[in-house]
Design a protein around this motif. Structure first.
Motif, PDB file in Angstrom:
ATOM      1  N   GLN A   1       0.834  -1.196   0.000  1.00 21.73           N
ATOM      2  CA  GLN A   1       0.000   0.000   0.000  1.00 21.73           C
ATOM      3  C   GLN A   1       0.870   1.247   0.000  1.00 21.73           C
ATOM      4  O   GLN A   1       2.071   1.191   0.273  1.00 21.73           O
ATOM      5  CB  GLN A   1      -0.923   0.010   1.226  1.00 21.73           C
ATOM      6  CG  GLN A   1      -1.940  -1.120   1.253  1.00 21.73           C
ATOM      7  CD  GLN A   1      -2.813  -1.061   2.495  1.00 21.73           C
ATOM      8  OE1 GLN A   1      -2.352  -0.741   3.577  1.00 21.73           O
ATOM      9  NE2 GLN A   1      -4.095  -1.362   2.317  1.00 21.73           N
TER      10      GLN A   1
ATOM     11  N   ARG B   1       1.399   7.951 -12.842  1.00 21.48           N
ATOM     12  CA  ARG B   1       0.407   7.957 -11.768  1.00 21.48           C
ATOM     13  C   ARG B   1       0.961   8.639 -10.524  1.00 21.48           C
ATOM     14  O   ARG B   1       0.300   9.473  -9.896  1.00 21.48           O
ATOM     15  CB  ARG B   1       0.003   6.522 -11.420  1.00 21.48           C
ATOM     16  CG  ARG B   1      -1.082   6.419 -10.345  1.00 21.48           C
ATOM     17  CD  ARG B   1      -1.178   4.990  -9.820  1.00 21.48           C
ATOM     18  NE  ARG B   1       0.023   4.610  -9.090  1.00 21.48           N
ATOM     19  CZ  ARG B   1       0.360   3.356  -8.798  1.00 21.48           C
ATOM     20  NH1 ARG B   1      -0.408   2.348  -9.173  1.00 21.48           N
ATOM     21  NH2 ARG B   1       1.474   3.099  -8.135  1.00 21.48           N
ATOM     22  N   ASP B   2       2.204   8.295 -10.162  1.00 22.69           N
ATOM     23  CA  ASP B   2       2.816   8.787  -8.929  1.00 22.69           C
ATOM     24  C   ASP B   2       3.998   9.691  -9.238  1.00 22.69           C
ATOM     25  O   ASP B   2       4.764   9.429 -10.180  1.00 22.69           O
ATOM     26  CB  ASP B   2       3.329   7.624  -8.072  1.00 22.69           C
ATOM     27  CG  ASP B   2       2.231   6.639  -7.694  1.00 22.69           C
ATOM     28  OD1 ASP B   2       1.052   7.030  -7.725  1.00 22.69           O
ATOM     29  OD2 ASP B   2       2.566   5.485  -7.378  1.00 22.69           O
TER      30      ASP B   2
ATOM     31  N   PRO C   1      -7.907  15.134  -4.439  1.00 25.09           N
ATOM     32  CA  PRO C   1      -7.767  13.685  -4.219  1.00 25.09           C
ATOM     33  C   PRO C   1      -6.499  13.101  -4.847  1.00 25.09           C
ATOM     34  O   PRO C   1      -6.145  11.953  -4.562  1.00 25.09           O
ATOM     35  CB  PRO C   1      -9.016  13.111  -4.897  1.00 25.09           C
ATOM     36  CG  PRO C   1      -9.406  14.130  -5.916  1.00 25.09           C
ATOM     37  CD  PRO C   1      -9.059  15.452  -5.301  1.00 25.09           C
ATOM     38  N   ASP C   2      -5.788  13.864  -5.686  1.00 27.37           N
ATOM     39  CA  ASP C   2      -4.560  13.378  -6.313  1.00 27.37           C
ATOM     40  C   ASP C   2      -3.326  13.634  -5.466  1.00 27.37           C
ATOM     41  O   ASP C   2      -2.206  13.380  -5.915  1.00 27.37           O
ATOM     42  CB  ASP C   2      -4.371  14.029  -7.690  1.00 27.37           C
ATOM     43  CG  ASP C   2      -5.404  13.551  -8.698  1.00 27.37           C
ATOM     44  OD1 ASP C   2      -5.915  12.423  -8.527  1.00 27.37           O
ATOM     45  OD2 ASP C   2      -5.698  14.292  -9.656  1.00 27.37           O
TER      46      ASP C   2
ATOM     47  N   GLY D   1      -0.442  12.958  -2.832  1.00 30.52           N
ATOM     48  CA  GLY D   1       0.227  11.768  -2.349  1.00 30.52           C
ATOM     49  C   GLY D   1       0.208  11.693  -0.835  1.00 30.52           C
ATOM     50  O   GLY D   1      -0.395  12.527  -0.147  1.00 30.52           O
TER      51      GLY D   1
ATOM     52  N   ALA E   1      -4.902  17.545   0.831  1.00 30.61           N
ATOM     53  CA  ALA E   1      -5.683  17.892  -0.364  1.00 30.61           C
ATOM     54  C   ALA E   1      -5.418  19.311  -0.835  1.00 30.61           C
ATOM     55  O   ALA E   1      -5.569  19.626  -2.024  1.00 30.61           O
ATOM     56  CB  ALA E   1      -7.175  17.698  -0.077  1.00 30.61           C
TER      57      ALA E   1
ATOM     58  N   GLN F   1       6.279  11.151  -1.262  1.00 29.94           N
ATOM     59  CA  GLN F   1       5.275  10.915  -2.299  1.00 29.94           C
ATOM     60  C   GLN F   1       4.342  12.120  -2.321  1.00 29.94           C
ATOM     61  O   GLN F   1       3.602  12.379  -1.373  1.00 29.94           O
ATOM     62  CB  GLN F   1       4.459   9.652  -2.035  1.00 29.94           C
ATOM     63  CG  GLN F   1       3.513   9.332  -3.191  1.00 29.94           C
ATOM     64  CD  GLN F   1       2.552   8.214  -2.858  1.00 29.94           C
ATOM     65  OE1 GLN F   1       1.620   8.410  -2.087  1.00 29.94           O
ATOM     66  NE2 GLN F   1       2.776   7.043  -3.439  1.00 29.94           N
TER      67      GLN F   1
ATOM     68  N   ARG G   1      -0.359  11.159  -6.265  1.00 31.51           N
ATOM     69  CA  ARG G   1      -0.880   9.857  -6.697  1.00 31.51           C
ATOM     70  C   ARG G   1      -2.228  10.119  -7.363  1.00 31.51           C
ATOM     71  O   ARG G   1      -3.231  10.384  -6.690  1.00 31.51           O
ATOM     72  CB  ARG G   1      -1.036   8.866  -5.559  1.00 31.51           C
ATOM     73  CG  ARG G   1      -1.853   7.644  -5.972  1.00 31.51           C
ATOM     74  CD  ARG G   1      -1.597   6.438  -5.118  1.00 31.51           C
ATOM     75  NE  ARG G   1      -0.309   5.848  -5.451  1.00 31.51           N
ATOM     76  CZ  ARG G   1       0.230   4.817  -4.781  1.00 31.51           C
ATOM     77  NH1 ARG G   1      -0.411   4.311  -3.742  1.00 31.51           N
ATOM     78  NH2 ARG G   1       1.380   4.329  -5.135  1.00 31.51           N
ATOM     79  N   GLN G   2      -2.226  10.064  -8.689  1.00 36.64           N
ATOM     80  CA  GLN G   2      -3.447  10.375  -9.422  1.00 36.64           C
ATOM     81  C   GLN G   2      -4.479   9.254  -9.255  1.00 36.64           C
ATOM     82  O   GLN G   2      -4.159   8.082  -9.405  1.00 36.64           O
ATOM     83  CB  GLN G   2      -3.125  10.593 -10.909  1.00 36.64           C
ATOM     84  CG  GLN G   2      -2.190  11.760 -11.152  1.00 36.64           C
ATOM     85  CD  GLN G   2      -2.089  12.121 -12.603  1.00 36.64           C
ATOM     86  OE1 GLN G   2      -3.064  12.594 -13.208  1.00 36.64           O
ATOM     87  NE2 GLN G   2      -0.916  11.894 -13.193  1.00 36.64           N
ATOM     88  N   ARG G   3      -5.696   9.650  -8.964  1.00 40.81           N
ATOM     89  CA  ARG G   3      -6.763   8.673  -8.745  1.00 40.81           C
ATOM     90  C   ARG G   3      -7.545   8.387 -10.031  1.00 40.81           C
ATOM     91  O   ARG G   3      -8.137   7.337 -10.173  1.00 40.81           O
ATOM     92  CB  ARG G   3      -7.739   9.180  -7.671  1.00 40.81           C
ATOM     93  CG  ARG G   3      -7.127   9.422  -6.298  1.00 40.81           C
ATOM     94  CD  ARG G   3      -6.351   8.211  -5.794  1.00 40.81           C
ATOM     95  NE  ARG G   3      -6.075   8.273  -4.367  1.00 40.81           N
ATOM     96  CZ  ARG G   3      -4.942   8.711  -3.854  1.00 40.81           C
ATOM     97  NH1 ARG G   3      -3.979   9.165  -4.643  1.00 40.81           N
ATOM     98  NH2 ARG G   3      -4.742   8.702  -2.548  1.00 40.81           N
ATOM     99  N   GLY G   4      -7.547   9.331 -10.952  1.00 39.97           N
ATOM    100  CA  GLY G   4      -8.299   9.148 -12.188  1.00 39.97           C
ATOM    101  C   GLY G   4      -7.389   8.791 -13.352  1.00 39.97           C
ATOM    102  O   GLY G   4      -6.325   8.190 -13.176  1.00 39.97           O
TER     103      GLY G   4
END
Length: 577
Positions: free
Chosen positions: A420, A499-500, A526-527, A529, A534, A547, A550-553
């Motif tokens: 995770q 993504r990250d 929400p993206d 890390g 936020a 980090q 971290r893109q969620r979409g």
């Protein structure tokens, strides 16, 4: 011997790379001279000086960087004077007589001199060697990486000298052709003097380009894909490929892997400190199956593999598996044992860790990668290795098979590992951005106007960025390994596709440095890390990997920016996942 040949051929190819352009005028300015008394001494001086300076740059500390900078400025002054004498021949006779007598005339009047100054040519070659910064293709990159990790040695210098001699060979051939052209031009009325003045102007342009850092920024960013492919083909042709991702093994009819004996396990001598264990030796490990994991705590690839290594330790330690994490630092701050201990706690590492700050065990294994896993049977023989992330099921199969061979049928159950946060594996289908270093020793794709200024404070402006370009904004000092913000408001921007996004950071004297991040000019929401909220807010509280995104979409090309609200941050490298 073969590696010397590869280095030589890699040097030959430099004549078609863009980074050779600024020094070409220095070389061709003497194309009308005797090859043996002028061109050859100059090329020899260039080759020997480059090999010596590159060796020091690869293995030296800050003193080597400062000495090299002083030498480069002296060389630029010398070559600027040389260019002026080509433009204005009388200058050498009137204004610069003391310097001319001391160093040998750098430029004789072509029509009145029959002898060429070997001393002057050698001096020009030394100056050119100080200024030459070749584009680091696969071959030179391999040599310099080996030098940095394995330390100074005669073999390192020989490889760098072979590379420089290769470049000198291709330049010598070009000079022989250029000399004939120059002689033909001299037969035309006034052409010789005209060519001399054009070369003098080009020498001054070359000095200006180097002074502005264009040789290590703009020219280094030009595409060298063709020469890279040729270099890799040359290395492959003589059997000098970089090692692949893992051992080549086949599976028998019984489902067992055919694991050949690769070599004996090297000794573990040279470890400076052991964590989570008393000192271990090769002899004390005989009868146990051993997994050696080379890692360093700010390496994202290492971080993502550690949950698997920890899981194997927990599953199979009771069956006779000994896991040893050999910590070999990539950055200077990773040599601090307290930092390593803190990272071990954060990552949940409970198996033995050996501190290999001098790269003694790294060299004994002839290792080149973080992470790298070596699997050793109960008789002390290396039976399998794997470089980088992935292929975890095969690695666990190797562990279970070696335990069974030793009469210790594993009681632990094989299975997936749930990773995770920052430990989660990379989204390789959408990964288009490479690891990118910020310090000038390995920086690429830097687009702030004027390039990086080494080891002194400078004010940077934003540059126009394409994919994987980055820039600094504000007041920074760029060191060999990192960039340090000297005032509030310093920013770093990066155009990425992943993504990250992670950034390895620390701070001056361990101070807390607040930061604020934006993605495409907006708060990350929400993206964000793990190390930002936020609103994009966070703080540097230690030397480690952070980090930040971290893109969620859907993953697409985007612009990342981080602003530091306090001075003193040290930024080392971007990594992506």
């Amino acid at each position: 011997m073969l590696l010397l040949l590869v280095a030589y051929l890699g040097g030959v190819l430099t004549i078609v790379s863009p980074c050779i352009l600024p020094v070409l005028p220095f070389v061709f300015a003497r194309a009308n001279r005797s090859f043996w008394r002028s061109s050859l001494p100059m090329l020899a001086g260039m080759a020997v000086t480059f090999a010596g300076v590159a060796t020091l740059a690869a293995v030296g500390g800050g003193w080597a960087v400062q000495a090299n900078q002083a030498g480069r400025w002296a060389a630029m002054i010398l070559l600027a004077f040389f260019g002026l004498t080509l433009l204005f021949p009388a200058l050498a006779d009137r204004a610069m007589q003391p310097l001319v007598r001391l160093g040998g005339r750098l430029s004789e009047r072509a029509e009145g001199e029959e002898r060429d100054s070997i001393t002057g040519s050698l001096l020009l070659g030394i100056a050119t060697g100080l200024l030459w910064a070749p584009c680091a293709g696969p071959i030179l990159g391999l040599i310099l990486t080996g030098a940095a990790l394995n330390g100074a040695s005669a073999s390192t210098t020989l490889l760098l000298l072979a590379y420089a001699l290769g470049a000198a060979t291709s330049l010598a051939l070009a000079l022989l052709i250029g000399g004939r052209v120059f002689k033909a031009m001299k037969r035309s009325l006034g052409a010789g003097q005209w060519a001399r003045r054009v070369l003098g102007l080009l020498v001054l342009v070359g000095v200006g380009a180097i002074a502005l850092g264009l040789d290590t920024t703009t020219l280094a960013r030009l595409s060298t894909a063709q020469t890279d492919a040729i270099e890799r083909a040359i290395a492959s042709g003589v059997g000098q490929d970089m090692p692949g991702g893992s051992s080549e093994v086949s599976q028998g009819a019984d489902g067992q892997l055919n694991l050949p004996v690769e070599r004996e396990m090297p000794p573990l001598d040279g470890i400076t400190q052991w964590l989570n264990s008393n000192p271990l030796t090769r002899e004390s490990l005989r009868g146990r199956v051993v997994l050696i994991d080379f890692w360093t705590y700010s390496c994202i690839n290492c971080i993502r593999s550690i949950p698997y290594v920890q899981a194997w330790h927990e599953r199979y330690a009771r069956d006779g598996l000994v896991v040893i994490g050999v910590h070999a630092p990539e950055f200077a701050f990773e040599r601090d044992v307290a930092n390593v201990e803190r990272s071990m706690r954060d990552l949940g590492i409970t198996y033995p860790v050996a501190i290999d700050n001098e790269f003694a065990v790294w060299r004994a294994f002839a290792n080149r990668y973080w992470p790298a896993h070596y699997f050793i049977d109960a008789e002390g023989r290396v039976r399998y290795h794997h470089f980088g992330e992935g292929d975890y099921e095969r690695s666990e199969q190797v562990i279970r098979q070696l335990l069974a061979e030793a009469g210790r049928n594993p009681t632990g159950t094989a299975g997936p590992v749930r990773a995770q946060g920052v430990n989660m594996g990379a989204a390789r289908d959408t990964l288009r951005s490479p690891e990118t270093y910020i310090g000038f020793a390995r920086a690429e794709h830097f687009v702030s106007p004027g390039g990086q200024v080494r080891d002194r404070q400078s004010t940077y402006l934003a540059g126009r960025m394409a994919l994987n370009d980055w820039s600094l904004v504000g007041d920074w000092i760029v060191r060999a390994e990192h960039a340090e913000a000297t005032a509030r408001g310093g920013r770093i921007a990066f155009r990425f596709h992943a993504r990250d996004l992670h950034l390895v950071m620390g701070s001056l004297n361990g101070m807390r440095v607040r930061y604020r991040i934006r993605i495409d000019g907006q708060t990350p929401g929400p993206d964000a890390g793990m190390d930002a909220n936020a609103a994009g807010e966070g703080a540097v509280t230690g030397e480690r990997l952070y980090q930040l995104i971290r893109q969620r979409g859907a993953v697409r090309e985007r612009t990342f920016e981080i602003e530091f609200l306090d001075p003193g941050v040290r930024a080392f490298a971007f990594t992506f996942g």
